[in-house]
Write an enzyme that holds these catalytic residues in place. Structure first.
Site, PDB file in Angstrom:
ATOM      1  CE  LYS A 142     -74.065 -49.038  80.255  1.00 50.08           C
ATOM      2  NZ  LYS A 142     -72.609 -47.812  80.307  1.00 50.08           N
ATOM      3  CD  GLU A 186     -80.496 -45.825  66.379  1.00 52.15           C
ATOM      4  OE1 GLU A 186     -79.930 -44.563  65.788  1.00 52.15           O
ATOM      5  OE2 GLU A 186     -81.080 -46.441  67.114  1.00 52.15           O
ATOM      6  N   GLY A 208     -70.251 -47.406  75.806  1.00 50.37           N
ATOM      7  CA  GLY A 208     -70.911 -48.297  74.496  1.00 50.37           C
ATOM      8  C   GLY A 208     -69.212 -48.178  73.735  1.00 50.37           C
ATOM      9  NE  ARG A 209     -67.248 -42.277  73.252  1.00 46.76           N
ATOM     10  CZ  ARG A 209     -67.830 -41.972  73.903  1.00 46.76           C
ATOM     11  NH1 ARG A 209     -68.950 -42.109  73.837  1.00 46.76           N
ATOM     12  NH2 ARG A 209     -67.877 -40.999  74.843  1.00 46.76           N
ATOM     13  CD  GLU A 211     -70.452 -41.602  70.702  1.00 51.69           C
ATOM     14  OE1 GLU A 211     -71.241 -42.036  69.590  1.00 51.69           O
ATOM     15  OE2 GLU A 211     -70.065 -43.066  71.059  1.00 51.69           O
ATOM     16  CG  HIS A 262     -53.766 -46.847  43.168  1.00 50.43           C
ATOM     17  ND1 HIS A 262     -53.424 -46.755  42.458  1.00 50.43           N
ATOM     18  CD2 HIS A 262     -53.005 -47.614  44.648  1.00 50.43           C
ATOM     19  CE1 HIS A 262     -52.368 -47.225  42.387  1.00 50.43           C
ATOM     20  NE2 HIS A 262     -52.409 -47.847  43.243  1.00 50.43           N
ATOM     21  CE  LYS A 322     -78.862 -42.412  70.456  1.00 48.57           C
ATOM     22  NZ  LYS A 322     -78.374 -43.854  71.776  1.00 48.57           N
TER      23      LYS A 322
END
Length: 546
Positions: A208, A214, A269-270, A355, A386, A508
């Site tokens: 954005k 990263e 963002g999410r 978040e 399992h 960050k």
């Protein structure tokens, strides 16, 4: 939005009293008392999805009190405000309009007296033209070869959503290979590069701000490798696309302005897979299927917006979640999709929920004294059975679970799917009704056996079951939107801001300060003894490896 302490409402106090009775109740008693419990505690959506919440520790009175809680906290007003473009993300002074991205009606939506639907539809058309060129082979790499691989470089919302959807909709995939690079760990980019040919790869840098550390670290590494092979700027522009709201930085990076797809400030963002961030999805499944994904989400939006709360699926699931988290103190909830293609779904909504609602300050700027977001986790299919299901069946913690399965599989080989269905139904049945030690005698178990007590499963473990006709772009869109709205409703009731993530930002900032120290070890170290000690050992290990 109204700023109301939920614990001070009449309904919350009544729920506290009601809980004293309900904590003594067993789910099997509820079914015994109500022979039509499934009909009374389930709902159908678009004849393609059944949501069964009957296997919960709830009664009609529970639902009545929870609906009153939604009324007292003005949930309906908040829904209207979000859909109409009011600024509800107050800490960032933004509207929240991911729903506008899938607005399939001709109804305009305004921000600052500007109809944003014009810009949304213009960009959707741009995505359509671009994706068709790449999929058809019209878009060529710098050596004239067609594009065979797409690499999305992003993190968080610019990564989890597109990856989850492309995996979930693999049956609709075309010939393009889709890869994702998110982790700043050099291993991630290295391993992806082993699978691609630069001449036939298109890179999408999704950020954005075009500043995400990263993403930009990975992007710069890839740019360096690419320019080593072919230093011409025109060649670079044939292979690099940007999804960003920072046009200047994207152009400075070397991306042609025509190859930059916008993201808007009012898209979190999410919640952004419906936007240009979803470009890898469109490249994977094509424009038509992407639009069907939007249509499915739009259908759920309309259900959420127009359906009375006693039949409103996102609202009901949100209320039930609050019931467990705040009154039963369950702390966690699990999502189990019984569909291998949906193996990223739980991870995606781990971010979406935690978040959004992982907050401890309410909208009145006060420290909350109630539980906000739960810990969300999960696994796909029978794998978890399992593994950790043992704790859910016989452990000391109450873990409400959502079970999701399609009635029709994309891969109906032999008897696989009917067995999968039996596991889906069998687990929710066993979790609800258990198998107490008194029943063992009916099975011929020797009650004198001193070990029979270890087989005791009391049941009374709550679940929601979501049975979908088939996982298609449309039904997946509806399912994603369902969970988005569930999270939103919980945030409104819990009186928190769901659309910021200042904790992420703090992490960050701390990393940037420590990076400066690592790059200049002679710099005066002002960190705590633990951080300083680890920095020293990092330097020691690094030097000793030479």
């Amino acid at each position: 939005m109204k700023n109301i302490n939920p614990t001070e409402t009449k309904s919350w106090k009544k729920l506290q009293e009601h809980f004293k009775d309900m904590k003594k109740v067993h789910i099997k008693e509820l079914f015994f008392d109500d022979k039509n419990r499934f009909n009374n505690f389930s709902t159908i959506f678009n004849n393609k999805m059944v949501v069964d919440f009957s296997k919960n520790l709830i009664t009609n009175y529970t639902i009545k009190l929870l609906l009153n809680l939604a009324k007292e906290t003005f949930v309906s007003n908040a829904i209207e405000e979000m859909f109409s473009g009011k600024i509800i993300n107050l800490t960032e002074n933004r509207a929240v309009l991911h729903t506008a991205l899938r607005n399939r009606s001709s109804k305009p939506i305004y921000i600052n007296q500007k109809n944003i639907m014009l810009e949304i539809n213009k960009n959707l058309e741009k995505m359509k033209i671009f994706s068709k060129k790449v999929i058809s082979g019209e878009w060529k790499g710098y050596t004239g070869k067609i594009i065979t691989d797409i690499v999305n470089i992003g993190i968080g919302g610019s990564h989890l959503g597109p990856e989850m959807v492309t995996e979930a909709l693999k049956p609709y995939k075309n010939k393009l290979n889709i890869h994702f690079i998110s982790n700043i760990d050099g291993t991630h980019v290295t391993e992806v590069f082993k699978k691609i040919n630069l001449e036939q790869t298109l890179f999408i840098i999704s950020s954005k701000t075009f500043l995400t550390q990263e993403t930009m670290t990975n992007a710069n590494t890839i740019k360096k490798w690419f320019m080593t092979s072919t230093p011409k700027k025109i060649n670079f522009q044939k292979h690099f696309i940007a999804v960003s709201m920072n046009i200047k930085l994207a152009v400075d990076f070397g991306i042609h302005k025509n190859n930059i797809f916008p993201v808007w400030s009012w898209v979190g963002g999410r919640y952004s897979l419906w936007s240009s961030v979803g470009l890898p999805i469109m490249l994977s499944i094509g424009y038509k299927n992407f639009v069907n994904l939007l249509k499915g989400a739009y259908d759920m939006d309309q259900h959420f917006l127009k359906t009375k709360f006693n039949k409103n699926i996102p609202v009901l699931l949100a209320l039930i979640g609050i019931w467990y988290n705040n009154f039963f103190k369950s702390e966690t909830e699990a999502i189990f999709p019984y569909d291998q293609y949906m193996h990223k779904f739980s991870l995606y909504f781990q971010q979406g929920n935690m978040e959004s609602n992982g907050k401890s300050i309410d909208r009145n700027k006060k420290l909350v004294k109630w539980k906000t977001g739960p810990i969300v986790w999960g696994e796909s299919g029978t794998n978890g059975q399992h593994s950790f299901y043992q704790l859910i069946h016989q452990g000391t913690r109450l873990i409400p679970c959502d079970f999701i399965i399609p009635a029709i599989s994309h891969n109906s080989i032999n008897d696989h799917h009917i067995k999968l269905i039996s596991h889906f139904l069998g687990q929710t049945y066993a979790l609800a009704f258990g198998d107490d030690s008194n029943n063992f005698s009916k099975k011929g178990t020797n009650l004198n056996d001193s070990f029979h007590i270890f087989k005791n499963c009391v049941g009374n473990k709550p679940t929601n079951s979501i049975l979908i006709k088939k996982i298609t772009p449309s039904t997946l869109g509806s399912l994603i939107a369902l969970y988005e709205h569930k999270i939103f409703v919980q945030g409104i009731i819990l009186n928190i801001f769901s659309f910021d993530q200042w904790g992420v930002e703090l992490g960050k900032d701390s990393s940037k300060k420590i990076l400066q120290q690592l790059l200049d070890i002679k710099r005066k170290n002002s960190f705590d003894s633990s951080t300083s000690g680890l920095i020293k050992f990092y330097e020691f290990f690094k030097k000793s490896n030479k």
